[in-house]
Motif scaffolding. Structure first.
Motif, mmCIF file in Angstrom:
data_model
loop_
_atom_site.group_PDB
_atom_site.id
_atom_site.type_symbol
_atom_site.label_atom_id
_atom_site.label_comp_id
_atom_site.label_asym_id
_atom_site.label_seq_id
_atom_site.Cartn_x
_atom_site.Cartn_y
_atom_site.Cartn_z
ATOM 1 N N TRP A 177 0.829 -1.200 0.000
ATOM 2 C CA TRP A 177 0.000 0.000 0.000
ATOM 3 C C TRP A 177 0.864 1.251 0.000
ATOM 4 N N THR A 178 0.399 2.288 -0.665
ATOM 5 C CA THR A 178 0.920 3.622 -0.405
ATOM 6 C C THR A 178 0.015 4.265 0.641
ATOM 7 N N ILE A 179 0.623 5.022 1.556
ATOM 8 C CA ILE A 179 -0.156 5.702 2.592
ATOM 9 C C ILE A 179 0.152 7.196 2.555
ATOM 10 N N SER A 180 -0.866 7.986 2.706
ATOM 11 C CA SER A 180 -0.738 9.439 2.674
ATOM 12 C C SER A 180 -0.189 9.924 4.006
ATOM 13 N N LEU A 181 0.913 10.697 3.959
ATOM 14 C CA LEU A 181 1.589 11.185 5.165
ATOM 15 C C LEU A 181 1.970 12.657 5.007
ATOM 16 N N PRO A 182 1.002 13.546 4.808
ATOM 17 C CA PRO A 182 1.328 14.958 4.565
ATOM 18 C C PRO A 182 1.930 15.626 5.801
ATOM 19 N N GLY A 183 2.586 16.738 5.552
ATOM 20 C CA GLY A 183 3.133 17.541 6.641
ATOM 21 C C GLY A 183 4.534 18.009 6.333
ATOM 22 N N HIS A 184 5.439 17.064 6.068
ATOM 23 C CA HIS A 184 6.780 17.470 5.648
ATOM 24 C C HIS A 184 6.681 18.245 4.343
ATOM 25 N N THR A 185 5.913 17.705 3.411
ATOM 26 C CA THR A 185 5.486 18.424 2.206
ATOM 27 C C THR A 185 3.984 18.158 2.054
ATOM 28 N N PRO A 186 3.305 18.902 1.183
ATOM 29 C CA PRO A 186 1.853 18.731 1.085
ATOM 30 C C PRO A 186 1.407 17.330 0.682
ATOM 31 N N GLY A 187 2.230 16.627 -0.103
ATOM 32 C CA GLY A 187 1.817 15.314 -0.589
ATOM 33 C C GLY A 187 2.787 14.210 -0.240
ATOM 34 N N SER A 188 3.441 14.300 0.905
ATOM 35 C CA SER A 188 4.340 13.219 1.321
ATOM 36 C C SER A 188 3.555 11.930 1.506
ATOM 37 N N MET A 189 4.210 10.813 1.200
ATOM 38 C CA MET A 189 3.561 9.520 1.401
ATOM 39 C C MET A 189 4.612 8.459 1.695
ATOM 40 N N GLY A 190 4.139 7.321 2.189
ATOM 41 C CA GLY A 190 5.010 6.206 2.508
ATOM 42 C C GLY A 190 4.457 4.931 1.921
ATOM 43 N N ILE A 191 5.093 3.820 2.297
ATOM 44 C CA ILE A 191 4.680 2.496 1.837
ATOM 45 C C ILE A 191 4.540 1.581 3.049
ATOM 46 N N VAL A 192 3.498 0.754 3.022
ATOM 47 C CA VAL A 192 3.334 -0.325 3.984
ATOM 48 C C VAL A 192 3.248 -1.622 3.192
ATOM 49 N N THR A 193 4.072 -2.599 3.562
ATOM 50 C CA THR A 193 4.033 -3.885 2.879
ATOM 51 C C THR A 193 4.235 -5.006 3.880
ATOM 52 N N ARG A 194 3.765 -6.192 3.536
ATOM 53 C CA ARG A 194 3.841 -7.343 4.440
ATOM 54 C C ARG A 194 4.809 -8.371 3.877
ATOM 55 N N LEU A 195 5.843 -8.682 4.655
ATOM 56 C CA LEU A 195 6.854 -9.654 4.278
ATOM 57 C C LEU A 195 6.632 -10.943 5.066
ATOM 58 N N ASN A 196 6.959 -12.069 4.456
ATOM 59 C CA ASN A 196 6.655 -13.353 5.084
ATOM 60 C C ASN A 196 7.397 -13.569 6.397
ATOM 61 N N GLN A 197 8.669 -13.188 6.465
ATOM 62 C CA GLN A 197 9.479 -13.436 7.655
ATOM 63 C C GLN A 197 9.611 -12.186 8.525
ATOM 64 N N THR A 198 9.880 -11.062 7.918
ATOM 65 C CA THR A 198 10.077 -9.816 8.664
ATOM 66 C C THR A 198 8.777 -9.307 9.257
ATOM 67 N N GLY A 199 7.689 -9.577 8.589
ATOM 68 C CA GLY A 199 6.404 -9.025 8.997
ATOM 69 C C GLY A 199 6.119 -7.735 8.273
#
Length: 278
Positions: A177-199
């Motif tokens: 998933w991309t996730i919306s994380l505004p504040g640092h810039t107006p359209g900052s975003m991050g990623i959330v992903t699920r790994l089999n071992q790391t979680g």
């Protein structure tokens, strides 16, 4: 075949640590600390390669190899950029792991600041789909050359090669998933992903610049478009990490935050060529 996450170090530049968290927690005077000193920080530039069964993804692109000619003098005067040579930047970094621009399905940019979008132009003629938050794209469309650490030379070609504009939180590929994380810039975003071992892995860009800025208590950044939105995005990351026992990867740190049973602890981040998160 599961999802794999690979950290790619794209060099270091020197700066006052307070630029990434202001005030620097180490500088605060407290009842048990009557003296403190500022810290010079060797700041890592970081990209992530995500190997997904449905296609390879690149998250962030570091600095441009042309920054000396393109960045205003005041930007260059704030940092020691002597280590940021072409040998450590994105094109060389990808070659070191046997990849090139043509090997990616998606390029996702956390935000368009010059230290994250500088390598984006490598993909101008490649087939990769470039993903940018719609609020970020709208904001930078008003910038003619360089302003507030946005350099049009990095992303101006997007007027011709139209990016895919994202909004809110979106599943791009299965379990990514991309996730919306505004504040640092107006359209900052991050990623959330699920790994089999790391979680669960949470890539924050500069919504969380360093593990110390994460807190507690969280520390605002020196460069922010909205302190209120930045704080809300930090709280959103914390909520996701607690709920999933996630591993937080800050934007400019080689130390992350791991949650286990709702409790947090610092955890070293490992990079290519020695480590792959699976």
């Amino acid at each position: 075949m599961g999802i794999k996450l690979k950290g790619l170090n794209l060099g270091y530049w020197g700066m006052d640590y307070a630029l990434l968290g202001f005030p620097n927690p180490s500088d605060l005077l407290l009842p048990g600390r009557s003296e403190a000193s500022r810290r010079w920080y060797r700041c890592p530039s970081i990209a992530f390669i995500i190997e997904h069964p449905e296609g390879r993804v690149l998250f962030d692109t570091g600095m441009s190899a042309n920054f000396k000619a393109e960045w205003p003098a005041e930007w260059q005067g704030m940092s020691d950029l002597s280590e940021m040579t072409p040998e450590v930047l994105l094109e060389s970094g990808l070659k070191r792991v046997g990849l090139g621009p043509e090997d990616f399905r998606y390029v996702i940019v956390s935000h368009l600041h010059a230290d994250h979008a500088g390598g984006l132009r490598l993909f101008e003629e490649a087939g990769a789909e470039i993903l940018v938050h719609e609020d970020e794209h709208r904001f930078v469309s008003k910038i003619r050359e360089a302003d507030n650490f946005f350099s049009r030379a990095d992303w101006g070609f997007l007027a011709r090669k139209r990016p895919t504009l994202l909004y809110d939180d979106q599943e791009i590929l299965k379990d990514l998933w991309t996730i919306s994380l505004p504040g640092h810039t107006p359209g900052s975003m991050g990623i959330v992903t699920r790994l089999n071992q790391t979680g669960w892995a949470i890539l924050t860009g500069d919504a969380i610049a360093t593990h110390e800025a994460y807190g507690p208590p969280p520390v605002p950044q020196f460069v922010n478009s909205s302190a209120e939105s930045h704080a809300a995005s930090g709280a959103k990351i914390e909520s996701i990490a607690k709920e999933t026992d996630g591993f937080i990867f800050p934007g400019h740190d080689e130390t992350g935050i791991q949650y286990t049973g709702g409790q947090m602890a610092v955890r070293a981040i490992e990079f290519l060529p020695n480590h792959v998160y699976e």
